[in-house]
Design an enzyme around this catalytic site. Structure first.
Site, mmCIF file in Angstrom:
data_model
loop_
_atom_site.group_PDB
_atom_site.id
_atom_site.type_symbol
_atom_site.label_atom_id
_atom_site.label_comp_id
_atom_site.label_asym_id
_atom_site.label_seq_id
_atom_site.Cartn_x
_atom_site.Cartn_y
_atom_site.Cartn_z
ATOM 1 N N GLU A 1 29.719 51.086 -52.065
ATOM 2 C CA GLU A 1 28.905 50.476 -51.015
ATOM 3 C C GLU A 1 27.781 49.693 -51.664
ATOM 4 O O GLU A 1 26.978 50.248 -52.426
ATOM 5 C CB GLU A 1 28.349 51.542 -50.055
ATOM 6 C CG GLU A 1 29.440 52.233 -49.243
ATOM 7 C CD GLU A 1 28.887 52.995 -48.047
ATOM 8 O OE1 GLU A 1 27.653 53.149 -47.958
ATOM 9 O OE2 GLU A 1 29.691 53.425 -47.206
ATOM 10 N N ASP B 1 26.235 53.504 -53.129
ATOM 11 C CA ASP B 1 26.441 54.787 -52.459
ATOM 12 C C ASP B 1 27.945 55.039 -52.379
ATOM 13 O O ASP B 1 28.575 54.815 -51.343
ATOM 14 C CB ASP B 1 25.797 54.757 -51.066
ATOM 15 C CG ASP B 1 25.809 56.121 -50.404
ATOM 16 O OD1 ASP B 1 25.577 57.117 -51.117
ATOM 17 O OD2 ASP B 1 26.046 56.190 -49.200
ATOM 18 N N ASP C 1 19.621 57.562 -46.500
ATOM 19 C CA ASP C 1 20.448 56.358 -46.463
ATOM 20 C C ASP C 1 20.504 55.835 -45.033
ATOM 21 O O ASP C 1 20.853 56.571 -44.107
ATOM 22 C CB ASP C 1 21.855 56.674 -46.966
ATOM 23 C CG ASP C 1 22.613 55.410 -47.345
ATOM 24 O OD1 ASP C 1 21.975 54.399 -47.644
ATOM 25 O OD2 ASP C 1 23.858 55.453 -47.357
ATOM 26 N N GLN D 1 35.507 61.651 -45.786
ATOM 27 C CA GLN D 1 34.533 61.327 -44.752
ATOM 28 C C GLN D 1 35.167 61.322 -43.360
ATOM 29 O O GLN D 1 34.578 61.809 -42.386
ATOM 30 C CB GLN D 1 33.904 59.965 -45.049
ATOM 31 C CG GLN D 1 32.824 59.541 -44.067
ATOM 32 C CD GLN D 1 32.222 58.185 -44.445
ATOM 33 O OE1 GLN D 1 32.654 57.545 -45.399
ATOM 34 N NE2 GLN D 1 31.232 57.758 -43.701
ATOM 35 N N TYR E 1 21.572 52.484 -42.243
ATOM 36 C CA TYR E 1 22.803 51.793 -41.822
ATOM 37 C C TYR E 1 22.405 50.434 -41.262
ATOM 38 O O TYR E 1 22.782 50.065 -40.166
ATOM 39 C CB TYR E 1 23.496 52.656 -40.761
ATOM 40 C CG TYR E 1 24.960 52.390 -40.521
ATOM 41 C CD1 TYR E 1 25.848 52.162 -41.556
ATOM 42 C CD2 TYR E 1 25.470 52.416 -39.213
ATOM 43 C CE1 TYR E 1 27.198 51.965 -41.316
ATOM 44 C CE2 TYR E 1 26.809 52.209 -38.958
ATOM 45 C CZ TYR E 1 27.670 51.990 -40.024
ATOM 46 O OH TYR E 1 29.025 51.800 -39.785
ATOM 47 N N HIS F 1 28.395 45.043 -41.513
ATOM 48 C CA HIS F 1 29.167 46.191 -41.986
ATOM 49 C C HIS F 1 29.404 47.182 -40.854
ATOM 50 O O HIS F 1 30.531 47.684 -40.682
ATOM 51 C CB HIS F 1 28.422 46.875 -43.129
ATOM 52 C CG HIS F 1 29.050 48.152 -43.593
ATOM 53 N ND1 HIS F 1 30.214 48.196 -44.332
ATOM 54 C CD2 HIS F 1 28.678 49.447 -43.406
ATOM 55 C CE1 HIS F 1 30.523 49.444 -44.601
ATOM 56 N NE2 HIS F 1 29.614 50.231 -44.043
ATOM 57 N N THR G 1 25.196 49.673 -46.441
ATOM 58 C CA THR G 1 26.015 48.590 -46.975
ATOM 59 C C THR G 1 25.628 47.255 -46.351
ATOM 60 O O THR G 1 25.563 47.119 -45.128
ATOM 61 C CB THR G 1 27.505 48.866 -46.708
ATOM 62 O OG1 THR G 1 27.831 50.162 -47.204
ATOM 63 C CG2 THR G 1 28.384 47.840 -47.396
ATOM 64 N N TYR H 1 33.090 64.042 -41.009
ATOM 65 C CA TYR H 1 31.818 63.473 -40.549
ATOM 66 C C TYR H 1 31.458 63.835 -39.115
ATOM 67 O O TYR H 1 30.295 63.738 -38.721
ATOM 68 C CB TYR H 1 31.809 61.958 -40.735
ATOM 69 C CG TYR H 1 32.420 61.149 -39.619
ATOM 70 C CD1 TYR H 1 31.615 60.496 -38.680
ATOM 71 C CD2 TYR H 1 33.806 61.031 -39.491
ATOM 72 C CE1 TYR H 1 32.167 59.747 -37.665
ATOM 73 C CE2 TYR H 1 34.364 60.291 -38.484
ATOM 74 C CZ TYR H 1 33.544 59.650 -37.570
ATOM 75 O OH TYR H 1 34.105 58.912 -36.557
ATOM 76 N N ARG I 1 36.823 51.845 -33.433
ATOM 77 C CA ARG I 1 36.551 51.637 -32.004
ATOM 78 C C ARG I 1 36.651 50.141 -31.723
ATOM 79 O O ARG I 1 35.615 49.470 -31.539
ATOM 80 C CB ARG I 1 35.160 52.159 -31.631
ATOM 81 C CG ARG I 1 34.917 53.626 -31.914
ATOM 82 C CD ARG I 1 33.490 54.034 -31.528
ATOM 83 N NE ARG I 1 32.487 53.238 -32.242
ATOM 84 C CZ ARG I 1 32.048 53.513 -33.458
ATOM 85 N NH1 ARG I 1 32.502 54.569 -34.095
ATOM 86 N NH2 ARG I 1 31.146 52.732 -34.036
#
Length: 433
Positions: free
Chosen positions: A205, A239, A133, A246, A135, A140, A366, A250, A149
């Site tokens: 997602e 997903d 997967d 998470q 990103y 997103h 996503t 993570y 952040r």
């Protein structure tokens, strides 16, 4: 190279009347999948055409050359063998099927191989040996980054390297598969220690899946200029994500239990050939963004490496279902939200010598647009759970509740071309076991 031929003719008509003007599977689509007809539990390869499915195994004796080779390879319980043949035989099969479905003198020959789609059972198109997967949805990535952040939403590597992680292949399921709410360790901000239990922040997602055709040997690479030839086609991908699990697990290695309980794909592979007329230029990067490194840079890919595919998400709650209401749309966006092209993902994946294989599945990540109407997750739509969204019937959601059903859909369109669809990618959340 973009191949446009007679199979893309918007004026072409079939003797199978329900194919003409079909919203998803007109004559110009001819997607590949695996099915079994009603009363027959033997999976076999098929092509969706209108409201029917054409049995490819039974078609072999009516074909010759590469088309017959492809039909034979697709006659089993998965499309891996067909994917391994590459684009040539796949294209020959498409043209041969198109010719048969447009020639009225072939109707009596082909009609016995057509089965009604509604009562048929659909399966995963291929055996997924590996699932990665990515990103690639920059909107997103920025939206999620701002939640954690605010002053530095994108990490420094994002615009240099396609970010991805290896997911769980064994829990990939075909559309229509329901699943229990996952459990895991959750640590709330006010708790001193984590607790184990059902997740409370279950999300979807909106992604596209990229099916790998022929791969590469271990130690070899796939040059960016030829990477598109290693893509069999696309599908929808949800997903599902347990956001609270998470958030705790993570770091430092990334997603684990929050992502491996299920991933849902649509059953039909919309082939690279079918998508040829809908290829568009990759959106230009801002002038101050870095240019892709040489191994990811190809002028032709930048001109035609993106797709004009419109993607939608609908929700059907238990209350809506009981009232006989239709699903309501949560968002609508475009696949062009990818920061990297599909070819760049393939080239990068193999750049270190990783051996991609037929039937491997790559997720785009996503794909959210620039505004809230096109956000591809509830995490974004509800601003991390702080701003519940209100559905037309008055219900509110921050994240998914038990018995909520999500329906992903997509279609490719372009002026002077016939719209082709992807079918649906659906799944319902059931109470935790």
């Amino acid at each position: 190279m973009t191949y446009i031929d007679e199979t893309h003719d918007p004026k072409a008509q079939s003797w199978l009347e329900d194919a003409n003007g079909h919203s998803d599977f007109p004559l110009q689509n001819l997607p590949l999948g695996v099915f079994s007809p009603e009363g027959d539990d033997k999976p076999r390869g098929g092509i969706a055409i209108g409201d029917h499915i054409l049995d490819l195994g039974g078609l072999e004796s009516h074909l010759s050359g590469d088309a017959a080779l492809a039909a034979k390879a697709a006659g089993g319980s998965s499309l891996n063998a067909l994917f391994a043949l590459g684009a040539g035989p796949r294209r020959a099969l498409r043209r041969a099927v198109f010719a048969l479905l447009t020639d009225s003198t072939k109707e009596n020959l082909i009609r016995p191989l057509l089965f009604s789609a509604t009562p048929s059972t659909l399966y995963l198109p291929a055996h997924v040996g590996d699932y990665t997967d990515f990103y690639t949805g920059i909107n997103h990535a920025e939206n999620v980054g701002k939640l954690f952040r605010p002053d530095n939403p994108l990490l420094p590597n994002y615009k240099y390297v396609p970010i991805g992680y290896h997911g769980r292949a064994s829990s990939i399921r075909v559309s229509g598969t329901n699943f229990p709410r996952p459990k895991g360790q959750i640590k709330t901000p006010d708790a001193s220690e984590p607790a184990f239990g059902p997740c409370h922040r279950l999300d979807y997602e909106l992604e596209m899946g990229i099916w790998v055709s022929h791969g590469n040997d271990l130690g070899d690479t796939i040059p960016i200029a030829s990477a598109k030839q290693h893509i069999a086609g696309l599908c929808l991908l949800n997903d599902w994500s347990a956001r609270d699990i998470q958030a705790w697990e993570y770091q430092p290695l990334g997603p684990f239990l929050a992502k491996n309980f299920i991933s849902t794909v649509s059953p039909w592979v919309i082939t690279t050939e079918a998508l040829a007329p809908y290829q568009v230029a990759q959106p230009a990067r801002p002038e101050d963004d870095p240019k892709p490194l040489a191994y990811l840079s190809d002028a032709e890919d930048q001109k035609t490496g993106a797709y004009n595919v419109i993607m939608e998400v609908h929700i059907l709650t238990e209350k809506m279902r009981a009232a006989g209401e239709e699903p309501c749309r949560l968002s609508k966006g475009n696949m062009s939200a990818m920061y990297w092209t599909a070819a760049q993902l393939v080239a990068h994946h193999a750049s270190g010598g990783c051996n991609l294989q037929p039937g491997d599945l790559l997720g785009t990540g996503t794909l959210s647009g620039a505004d809230s109407s096109s956000y591809g997750s509830l995490l974004e739509l509800s601003n991390g759970g702080k701003a519940p969204i209100t559905l037309p019937n008055g219900e509110t959601r921050t994240f998914l509740e038990d018995n909520d059903e999500l329906i992903l859909s997509a279609y490719a369109e372009r002026e002077n071309r016939v719209r082709i669809g992807f079918g649906s990618c659906r799944g319902k959340v059931q109470p935790a076991r």
